[in-house]
Design a protein around this motif. Structure first.
Motif, PDB file in Angstrom:
ATOM      1  N   ASP A 100       0.828  -1.208   0.000  1.00  0.00           N
ATOM      2  CA  ASP A 100       0.000   0.000   0.000  1.00  0.00           C
ATOM      3  C   ASP A 100       0.865   1.263   0.000  1.00  0.00           C
ATOM      4  O   ASP A 100       0.459   2.301  -0.535  1.00  0.00           O
ATOM      5  N   ARG A 101       2.039   1.158   0.618  1.00  0.00           N
ATOM      6  CA  ARG A 101       2.971   2.301   0.636  1.00  0.00           C
ATOM      7  C   ARG A 101       3.738   2.413  -0.680  1.00  0.00           C
ATOM      8  O   ARG A 101       4.585   3.274  -0.820  1.00  0.00           O
ATOM      9  N   ARG A 102       3.490   1.489  -1.597  1.00  0.00           N
ATOM     10  CA  ARG A 102       4.103   1.490  -2.921  1.00  0.00           C
ATOM     11  C   ARG A 102       5.622   1.376  -2.849  1.00  0.00           C
ATOM     12  O   ARG A 102       6.356   2.076  -3.551  1.00  0.00           O
ATOM     13  N   VAL A 103       6.108   0.501  -1.973  1.00  0.00           N
ATOM     14  CA  VAL A 103       7.554   0.279  -1.939  1.00  0.00           C
ATOM     15  C   VAL A 103       7.999  -0.244  -3.302  1.00  0.00           C
ATOM     16  O   VAL A 103       7.241  -0.916  -4.014  1.00  0.00           O
ATOM     17  N   ASP A 104       9.221   0.070  -3.684  1.00  0.00           N
ATOM     18  CA  ASP A 104       9.739  -0.381  -4.972  1.00  0.00           C
ATOM     19  C   ASP A 104      10.138  -1.842  -4.945  1.00  0.00           C
ATOM     20  O   ASP A 104      10.233  -2.486  -5.999  1.00  0.00           O
ATOM     21  N   GLY A 105      10.395  -2.376  -3.756  1.00  0.00           N
ATOM     22  CA  GLY A 105      10.779  -3.778  -3.634  1.00  0.00           C
ATOM     23  C   GLY A 105      10.718  -4.209  -2.187  1.00  0.00           C
ATOM     24  O   GLY A 105      10.609  -3.384  -1.272  1.00  0.00           O
ATOM     25  N   VAL A 106      10.787  -5.526  -1.978  1.00  0.00           N
ATOM     26  CA  VAL A 106      10.684  -6.100  -0.631  1.00  0.00           C
ATOM     27  C   VAL A 106      11.799  -7.113  -0.424  1.00  0.00           C
ATOM     28  O   VAL A 106      12.091  -7.922  -1.315  1.00  0.00           O
ATOM     29  N   ILE A 107      12.425  -7.057   0.756  1.00  0.00           N
ATOM     30  CA  ILE A 107      13.330  -8.113   1.201  1.00  0.00           C
ATOM     31  C   ILE A 107      12.662  -8.796   2.380  1.00  0.00           C
ATOM     32  O   ILE A 107      12.344  -8.149   3.380  1.00  0.00           O
ATOM     33  N   LEU A 108      12.439 -10.085   2.251  1.00  0.00           N
ATOM     34  CA  LEU A 108      11.628 -10.838   3.217  1.00  0.00           C
ATOM     35  C   LEU A 108      12.399 -12.037   3.752  1.00  0.00           C
ATOM     36  O   LEU A 108      12.960 -12.812   2.972  1.00  0.00           O
ATOM     37  N   ALA A 109      12.423 -12.170   5.077  1.00  0.00           N
ATOM     38  CA  ALA A 109      12.875 -13.406   5.719  1.00  0.00           C
ATOM     39  C   ALA A 109      11.613 -14.114   6.191  1.00  0.00           C
ATOM     40  O   ALA A 109      11.056 -13.769   7.238  1.00  0.00           O
ATOM     41  N   PRO A 110      11.102 -15.073   5.416  1.00  0.00           N
ATOM     42  CA  PRO A 110       9.761 -15.614   5.672  1.00  0.00           C
ATOM     43  C   PRO A 110       9.623 -16.257   7.041  1.00  0.00           C
ATOM     44  O   PRO A 110      10.546 -16.917   7.531  1.00  0.00           O
ATOM     45  N   ALA A 111       8.471 -16.043   7.652  1.00  0.00           N
ATOM     46  CA  ALA A 111       8.148 -16.730   8.897  1.00  0.00           C
ATOM     47  C   ALA A 111       7.923 -18.208   8.608  1.00  0.00           C
ATOM     48  O   ALA A 111       7.758 -18.624   7.459  1.00  0.00           O
ATOM     49  N   ALA A 112       7.926 -18.997   9.659  1.00  0.00           N
ATOM     50  CA  ALA A 112       7.771 -20.438   9.496  1.00  0.00           C
ATOM     51  C   ALA A 112       6.326 -20.798   9.170  1.00  0.00           C
ATOM     52  O   ALA A 112       5.390 -20.101   9.551  1.00  0.00           O
ATOM     53  N   ARG A 113       6.190 -21.912   8.443  1.00  0.00           N
ATOM     54  CA  ARG A 113       4.882 -22.525   8.158  1.00  0.00           C
ATOM     55  C   ARG A 113       4.010 -21.681   7.231  1.00  0.00           C
ATOM     56  O   ARG A 113       4.000 -20.461   7.303  1.00  0.00           O
ATOM     57  N   ASP A 114       3.292 -22.371   6.393  1.00  0.00           N
ATOM     58  CA  ASP A 114       2.252 -21.776   5.558  1.00  0.00           C
ATOM     59  C   ASP A 114       2.736 -20.524   4.844  1.00  0.00           C
ATOM     60  O   ASP A 114       2.174 -19.431   4.995  1.00  0.00           O
ATOM     61  N   LEU A 115       3.806 -20.692   4.045  1.00  0.00           N
ATOM     62  CA  LEU A 115       4.410 -19.552   3.360  1.00  0.00           C
ATOM     63  C   LEU A 115       3.613 -19.094   2.146  1.00  0.00           C
ATOM     64  O   LEU A 115       3.736 -17.936   1.723  1.00  0.00           O
ATOM     65  N   GLU A 116       2.829 -19.973   1.569  1.00  0.00           N
ATOM     66  CA  GLU A 116       2.217 -19.693   0.280  1.00  0.00           C
ATOM     67  C   GLU A 116       1.388 -18.412   0.235  1.00  0.00           C
ATOM     68  O   GLU A 116       1.498 -17.634  -0.715  1.00  0.00           O
ATOM     69  N   PRO A 117       0.526 -18.126   1.232  1.00  0.00           N
ATOM     70  CA  PRO A 117      -0.298 -16.917   1.125  1.00  0.00           C
ATOM     71  C   PRO A 117       0.506 -15.638   0.943  1.00  0.00           C
ATOM     72  O   PRO A 117       0.212 -14.841   0.052  1.00  0.00           O
ATOM     73  N   VAL A 118       1.519 -15.420   1.788  1.00  0.00           N
ATOM     74  CA  VAL A 118       2.279 -14.177   1.688  1.00  0.00           C
ATOM     75  C   VAL A 118       3.117 -14.137   0.421  1.00  0.00           C
ATOM     76  O   VAL A 118       3.249 -13.087  -0.229  1.00  0.00           O
ATOM     77  N   LEU A 119       3.666 -15.282   0.023  1.00  0.00           N
ATOM     78  CA  LEU A 119       4.467 -15.310  -1.196  1.00  0.00           C
ATOM     79  C   LEU A 119       3.585 -15.125  -2.429  1.00  0.00           C
ATOM     80  O   LEU A 119       4.006 -14.493  -3.415  1.00  0.00           O
ATOM     81  N   ASP A 120       2.359 -15.634  -2.381  1.00  0.00           N
ATOM     82  CA  ASP A 120       1.424 -15.404  -3.491  1.00  0.00           C
ATOM     83  C   ASP A 120       1.056 -13.927  -3.600  1.00  0.00           C
ATOM     84  O   ASP A 120       0.922 -13.391  -4.709  1.00  0.00           O
ATOM     85  N   ILE A 121       0.880 -13.274  -2.447  1.00  0.00           N
ATOM     86  CA  ILE A 121       0.565 -11.838  -2.465  1.00  0.00           C
ATOM     87  C   ILE A 121       1.672 -11.069  -3.173  1.00  0.00           C
ATOM     88  O   ILE A 121       1.416 -10.216  -4.033  1.00  0.00           O
TER      89      ILE A 121
END
Length: 337
Positions: free
Chosen positions: A113-134
């Motif tokens: 929503d803040r229109r960042v140009d990119g994201v660096i993510l250290a994914p939390a454990a379990r059920d990664l698909e929803p956030v990665l799909d977003i």
């Protein structure tokens, strides 16, 4: 007021080239990029971020989503990401995911929503698909760091299996055949790989894998403290312990202190993850040190390349760590290094 033309004159290039370098809108050589940024520093030029955003549709913001408040490993990593990003004119937006995928998804949506140009993510454990799909569906350039999870994105981490097996082999060299292992948060790729490395080291040493010697420390201090108590309460307790991250090393040291056990006289200790002060402890800690500065720089450069329009195949980088032999494993002063 210093203008872009002043920077161009100082660097000996055109204003167009300066614009491409500062806005990451065209690939340029590292030498040219360094030349332009040196001219920026020499002239004191400050880009107008609002004008730049209007002209390029870029906000010059990078979103960072990881457990940097609760996990001591991530704080220096964020610092190295920030150093690299700031040299390219970017500002970081930081948010703590608390190793919770629900919170993580909400925070990623805020970043978008803040229109960042990119994201660096250290994914939390379990059920990664929803956030990665977003992230994938948004089309926002994204790099996964420390934890591998999805080949749709560039990934930067460290080798985990062989270095952990190396810790086991080193303790076996010291005569230990009952080696405990305190593992991380269930579901993390680092937890899976370091446990695999532990089992590989046990197998190579000709020892039998004993499930009772493996306890979860949840990647946190207090659970690791309790894990030490559980390990040493078994009928055949370990004479050496390996911890799978630095937060759990702190917990293990506290647990050993609670029980009045001395390191390495009563229980040898070796750890995955180093501390800035690990060599100042008494005894100094034997550790596997991750190349944090290199990880931060590489992840940021990978992200900036994607922001700049690169559309090639995604890349996975597993960097080699460094083995620091110190005294907590039982090494003598002369052998420790």
């Amino acid at each position: 007021m210093v203008k872009m033309t002043d920077v161009a004159a100082a660097a000996g290039v055109s204003s167009t080239t300066v614009s491409h370098v500062l806005n990451a809108t065209r690939p340029v050589s590292e030498a040219l990029r360094a030349k332009v940024f040196q001219a920026v520093a020499d002239t004191g030029y400050t880009p107008n971020s609002v004008a730049r955003a209007l002209a390029t549709q870029n906000t010059m913001l990078i979103g960072i989503v990881m457990s940097f408040l609760s996990n001591p490993f991530f704080a220096p990593l964020v610092s190295d990401i920030d150093k690299t990003a700031r040299r390219r004119g970017y500002t970081l937006l930081l948010t703590e995911n608390h190793e919770n995928t629900v919170d993580e998804s909400k925070q990623v949506k805020v970043m978008l929503d803040r229109r960042v140009d990119g994201v660096i993510l250290a994914p939390a454990a379990r059920d990664l698909e929803p956030v990665l799909d977003i992230l994938a569906n948004s089309g926002t350039p994204t790099v996964l760091i420390d934890r591998f999870g999805d080949r749709r994105f560039d990934e930067v981490g460290v080798e985990n299996i062989e270095p952990t097996a190396q810790l086991v082999a080193h303790l076996v060299e010291h005569g230990h055949d009952r080696i405990g292992f305190i593992s991380g948060h269930t579901g993390l790729s680092t937890t899976v790989e370091r446990l695999e490395g532990y089992r590989l080291g046990i197998e190579r040493a000709g020892l039998s894998f004993d499930r009772k010697l493996v306890r979860s420390g949840g990647s946190q201090i207090d659970p690791a403290r309790r894990a030490v108590s559980a390990l040493l309460a078994t009928s055949r307790p370990p004479t050496a312990i390996i911890t799978a991250n630095n937060a759990m090393t702190i917990g293990a040291l506290r647990g050993l202190r609670d029980l009045g056990r001395r390191v390495p006289d009563d229980v040898a200790l070796a750890a995955f993850d180093d501390f800035e002060w690990a060599d100042l402890m008494s005894p100094a800690l034997t550790t596997i040190a991750q190349p944090i500065p290199e990880m931060g720089r590489l992840a940021t450069k990978q992200l900036l390349r994607r922001i700049g329009g690169y559309t090639g195949e995604t890349e996975r980088h597993a960097l080699p760590p460094t083995f620091h032999r110190r005294r907590s494993c039982g090494c003598s002063e002369t052998r420790a290094q």
